[in-house]
Design an enzyme around this catalytic site. Structure first.
Site, mmCIF file in Angstrom:
data_model
loop_
_atom_site.group_PDB
_atom_site.id
_atom_site.type_symbol
_atom_site.label_atom_id
_atom_site.label_comp_id
_atom_site.label_asym_id
_atom_site.label_seq_id
_atom_site.Cartn_x
_atom_site.Cartn_y
_atom_site.Cartn_z
ATOM 1 N N HIS A 9 -106.305 -22.666 24.355
ATOM 2 C CA HIS A 9 -106.805 -21.024 24.382
ATOM 3 C C HIS A 9 -107.607 -21.670 22.950
ATOM 4 O O HIS A 9 -107.620 -21.893 22.320
ATOM 5 C CB HIS A 9 -106.368 -19.632 23.768
ATOM 6 C CG HIS A 9 -105.502 -18.545 24.653
ATOM 7 N ND1 HIS A 9 -104.889 -18.551 24.472
ATOM 8 C CD2 HIS A 9 -106.416 -18.989 26.359
ATOM 9 C CE1 HIS A 9 -104.230 -17.590 25.368
ATOM 10 N NE2 HIS A 9 -104.968 -18.056 26.644
ATOM 11 N N THR A 53 -124.037 -8.107 39.980
ATOM 12 C CA THR A 53 -124.274 -8.353 41.919
ATOM 13 C C THR A 53 -122.846 -9.981 41.591
ATOM 14 O O THR A 53 -123.464 -10.310 43.013
ATOM 15 C CB THR A 53 -125.544 -8.385 42.868
ATOM 16 O OG1 THR A 53 -126.369 -9.456 41.564
ATOM 17 C CG2 THR A 53 -125.781 -7.400 42.007
ATOM 18 N N GLU A 55 -99.466 -15.629 19.848
ATOM 19 C CA GLU A 55 -99.676 -17.090 19.755
ATOM 20 C C GLU A 55 -100.084 -17.045 18.304
ATOM 21 O O GLU A 55 -100.654 -16.704 17.482
ATOM 22 C CB GLU A 55 -100.206 -17.305 20.956
ATOM 23 C CG GLU A 55 -101.698 -17.199 21.066
ATOM 24 C CD GLU A 55 -102.042 -17.113 22.330
ATOM 25 O OE1 GLU A 55 -101.818 -17.273 22.891
ATOM 26 O OE2 GLU A 55 -103.582 -17.870 22.126
ATOM 27 N N GLU A 102 -115.224 -16.987 28.453
ATOM 28 C CA GLU A 102 -114.614 -17.922 28.035
ATOM 29 C C GLU A 102 -114.723 -18.669 27.289
ATOM 30 O O GLU A 102 -116.672 -18.785 28.490
ATOM 31 C CB GLU A 102 -112.973 -18.529 29.029
ATOM 32 C CG GLU A 102 -112.033 -19.888 28.042
ATOM 33 C CD GLU A 102 -111.140 -19.601 28.661
ATOM 34 O OE1 GLU A 102 -110.731 -21.052 28.020
ATOM 35 O OE2 GLU A 102 -111.306 -20.431 30.078
ATOM 36 N N LYS A 107 -120.926 -13.729 42.336
ATOM 37 C CA LYS A 107 -119.637 -13.669 42.905
ATOM 38 C C LYS A 107 -118.233 -12.712 42.223
ATOM 39 O O LYS A 107 -117.075 -12.271 43.313
ATOM 40 C CB LYS A 107 -119.115 -14.575 43.410
ATOM 41 C CG LYS A 107 -117.833 -14.772 44.098
ATOM 42 C CD LYS A 107 -118.075 -16.591 44.121
ATOM 43 C CE LYS A 107 -116.868 -16.896 45.278
ATOM 44 N NZ LYS A 107 -116.222 -18.493 45.633
ATOM 45 N N GLN A 108 -118.007 -13.163 40.850
ATOM 46 C CA GLN A 108 -116.648 -12.811 40.146
ATOM 47 C C GLN A 108 -116.595 -11.136 40.513
ATOM 48 O O GLN A 108 -115.741 -11.042 40.965
ATOM 49 C CB GLN A 108 -116.622 -13.600 39.414
ATOM 50 C CG GLN A 108 -114.946 -13.600 38.570
ATOM 51 C CD GLN A 108 -114.259 -13.663 39.804
ATOM 52 O OE1 GLN A 108 -113.948 -14.669 40.561
ATOM 53 N NE2 GLN A 108 -112.711 -12.636 39.937
#
Length: 697
Positions: free
Chosen positions: A291, A55, A248, A135, A57-58
């Protein structure tokens, strides 16, 4: 034109559905390896997806998009609340959701300090595929999760710090990838960087190839799925004709992938072509390049070494993601049907003669090369974003408090060796790092060996003996080894209790015992910022925050690094991988970047304006180069923000804006009609040429 649905594809999708349903069932008796969970990555229309943190937002925004796109989202979990959300049931616990919703996968949309607990709950409930997008998950939380994952054979993890996994063919998205870029097709994509993967998707779409399965392994120090594992999944994927591999700096994942490819090519009857890119050729050694895992630690290969290994394995390398589509299309001969591979005995690249790497060696695809304007320092002495570093005297104090360790200054007598505790990213565990002698600074020390050990148990006696043998300890019988064991125990105590990610010391053997003569400790800042732990370390590190531009940028959520040398191009990009690649590609075009700057995946008006302010504090900057891929951020929105920042800051230097992706034409038009000294391009090479012009003035 990409054929999204043909009789052949429908037929194969049915077979794939049956095969994947079997893969998502409980592991067969006798299977007890995390490797057995790799088939769980084969998602598609059949995949039943649930959300943890449904539920939020994102989660609501991404789930709404995914449902409209065709993803089979069956419900979710919110502790302490039940009901419905988006027309799907919401349950109290993951175990209840597994029993009632029978999901094949879960998307974890909770804050970083709750992510590990959510992953563990999903593992305990036996969810086959767990996708964590957060993250800044504390490193030691992930070390604990990996120690759990390695003991079971039901759950596979993707992430954290990942955009997720998506099947364009199966219309299944578990994550937040920009859907407008994706078209069903035949190119598998594996990437550490989200933004570089989005531009690769757009490039393969423009080339008429489309995508099959795209796995965002993410930029975390300890990803749940690595590049090599993802390659092994695409090997047998019937929808994948070729692979784009995006790596990377940081870790040895690319080297492991190269070793896998080298083994794969001779044993496969019809090996699938692989095109690769490695970002960070012009890294600032000793710094975190956006990162969490984008740094080269002691004993790890740099970007050039990784590129050489991949080329040696037969991978065609490019220097910019926009080139993936054209190069892959050339290798495949412009054909995009599975029937071509079924009826033609070899790839077009083989028919043209030689391996694909040799075939394209002279092609203008931008093989990375040394730029000549940046020489990395020999020691990891600079401030790293998101990590805490202590002064050497405070490191020595921690060692003395941890146990009976002989610490002091180096007298000049005896050969200095390297002894450290860090992370082995291949085994996803802590390790002892050792070298018998230090030459030219610890990062360049040869003969570095890693000795992994279990996170929960710590180093054992056998590991200490192996380290002692590698260090070539002498002295009286057993005494040097005993003192080494004590030093390792003390280092691990600090590593475990204070949540370190790298603890480096220099040691000498004097009078049959070990003495630590230098120490540099680095701790995980996410433990404090995400979970409120290790406050005392922040107090110890007070007053050593680095230069002002770094501090100002970090306060705004921007990753900024001032590069040494005579760089004159200020760079701004929306994503760590894209920011690294921007510096690399400018260098190859003959330009010299003054900085690395990542606004984050979603650039906003405030971050763009603050980015300009930070960049312009550097007096060397004569032009600003804005490189934006409109995936999660719209191109016209970025154009408006650049115009606004230019006006509010009264800039008196040119700004070159390269906009690609969603609404790129609208963004270019806004800049062209602004009446300001702004220059808009969609082609990187044209934009780079314009940015380099001040060097010729």
């Amino acid at each position: 034109m990409v054929r999204a649905s043909t009789p052949v594809r429908v037929h194969r999708s049915v077979r794939r559905h049956v095969r994947c349903c079997r893969a998502f069932s409980a592991a067969a008796p006798g299977h007890d390896s995390y490797v057995d969970t790799l088939p769980n990555l084969r998602i598609g229309r059949h995949t039943r997806v649930m959300f943890q943190g449904f539920t939020g937002k994102q989660a609501t925004a991404d789930a709404t998009e995914s449902i409209a796109w065709g993803t089979n989202i069956v419900g979710g979990v919110k502790p302490g609340w039940t009901g419905e959300h988006l027309g799907r049931p919401v349950l109290l616990t993951v175990r209840e959701a597994v029993e009632q919703l029978k999901p094949h996968a879960t998307a974890i949309y909770v804050s970083a300090h709750h992510a590990a607990a959510a992953i563990e709950e999903a593992i305990e409930a036996g969810v086959p595929l767990i996708v964590a997008v957060a993250e800044h998950v504390p490193l030691h939380d992930m070390l604990r999760i990996h120690s759990i994952l390695q003991t079971q054979s039901k759950s596979r993890l993707v992430g954290p710090n990942s955009p997720g996994i998506i099947s364009a063919v199966g219309r299944c998205r578990i994550g937040f990838q920009p859907l407008p870029c994706f078209v069903p097709g035949w190119i598998g994509i594996i990437a550490k960087s989200g933004t570089l993967s989005y531009e690769t998707v757009a490039s393969t779409t423009r080339a008429g190839l489309g995508q099959s399965l795209c796995i965002g392994v993410g930029g975390d120090i300890l990803p749940g799925t690595d590049l090599r594992e993802a390659l092994s999944v695409l090997e047998d994927d019937p929808d994948t004709d070729a692979t784009a591999l995006i790596g990377e700096i940081g870790g040895t994942g690319e080297m492991d992938a190269a070793a896998w490819i080298k083994d794969y090519r001779p044993r496969a009857k019809l090996p699938k072509p692989i095109v690769g890119l490695v970002a960070g050729v012009n890294e600032a050694r000793g710094r975190i390049m956006g990162h969490a895992g984008a740094f080269t630690a002691v004993g790890e290969p740099d970007a050039r070494t990784k590129i050489a290994a991949l080329e040696d394995a037969g991978v065609t390398m490019v220097n910019h993601p926009a080139k993936f589509g054209g190069v892959l299309k050339a290798i495949l001969g412009g054909e995009t049907s599975h029937t071509r591979r079924d009826t033609v005995g070899s790839w077009v690249g083989d028919r043209l003669g030689g391996t694909q790497r040799r075939q394209f060696h002279g092609f203008a695809i931008g093989k990375p090369r040394p730029s000549g304007h940046y020489q990395p320092p020999t020691r990891c002495s600079q401030q790293q974003r998101r990590h805490i570093h202590l002064a050497e005297d405070k490191c020595m104090d921690l060692l003395r408090a941890a146990g009976q360790v002989n610490c002091g200054t180096y007298s000049g007598h005896g050969t200095r060796g390297l002894l450290a505790i860090g992370i082995n990213r291949s085994t996803r565990s802590p390790c002892i790092i050792a070298a018998p002698a230090i030459h030219e600074g610890e990062l360049l020390t040869p003969n570095v060996r890693h000795f992994p050990f279990d996170f929960q148990r710590g180093p054992d006696q056998l590991a200490s003996e192996r380290v002692a043998s590698h260090l070539q300890l002498g002295g009286s019988k057993g005494s040097a080894v005993d003192s080494l064991r004590q030093a390792i125990a003390s280092l691990f105590a600090i590593f475990f209790n204070k949540e370190a990610y790298l603890m480096t010391t220099h040691i000498v053997e004097r009078l049959g015992a070990i003495k630590i003569v230098a120490a540099q400790f680095s701790f995980d800042d996410a433990a404090f910022r995400s979970a409120g732990r290790q406050r005392d370390l922040h107090m110890l590190a007070a007053g050593s925050s680095g230069d002002q531009p770094d501090a100002a940028a970090e306060n705004s959520g921007i990753a900024y690094i001032r590069l040494p040398g005579d760089g004159f191009i200020g760079t701004l990009a929306n994503g760590a991988g894209l920011a690294m690649n921007t510096v690399d590609a400018l260098a190859e075009a003959g330009g010299k970047a003054a900085n690395f700057l990542d606004t984050g995946g979603k650039a906003t008006s405030e971050t763009v304006k603050e980015s300009f302010r930070v960049i312009l504090q550097d007096q060397r900057v004569r032009v600003v180069f804005v490189n934006i891929f409109g995936g999660l951020t719209l191109g016209d929105m970025i154009a408006r923000e650049v115009i606004m920042a230019f006006q509010e800051l009264s800039l008196d230097i040119p700004v070159v804006v390269r906009i690609r992706g969603t609404n790129e034409n609208e963004g270019e038009k806004l800049i062209a009609e602004s009446g300001l000294p702004l220059f808009a391009f969609d082609d990187f090479e044209e934009a780079a040429a314009k940015a380099i012009e001040p060097s010729h003035a």
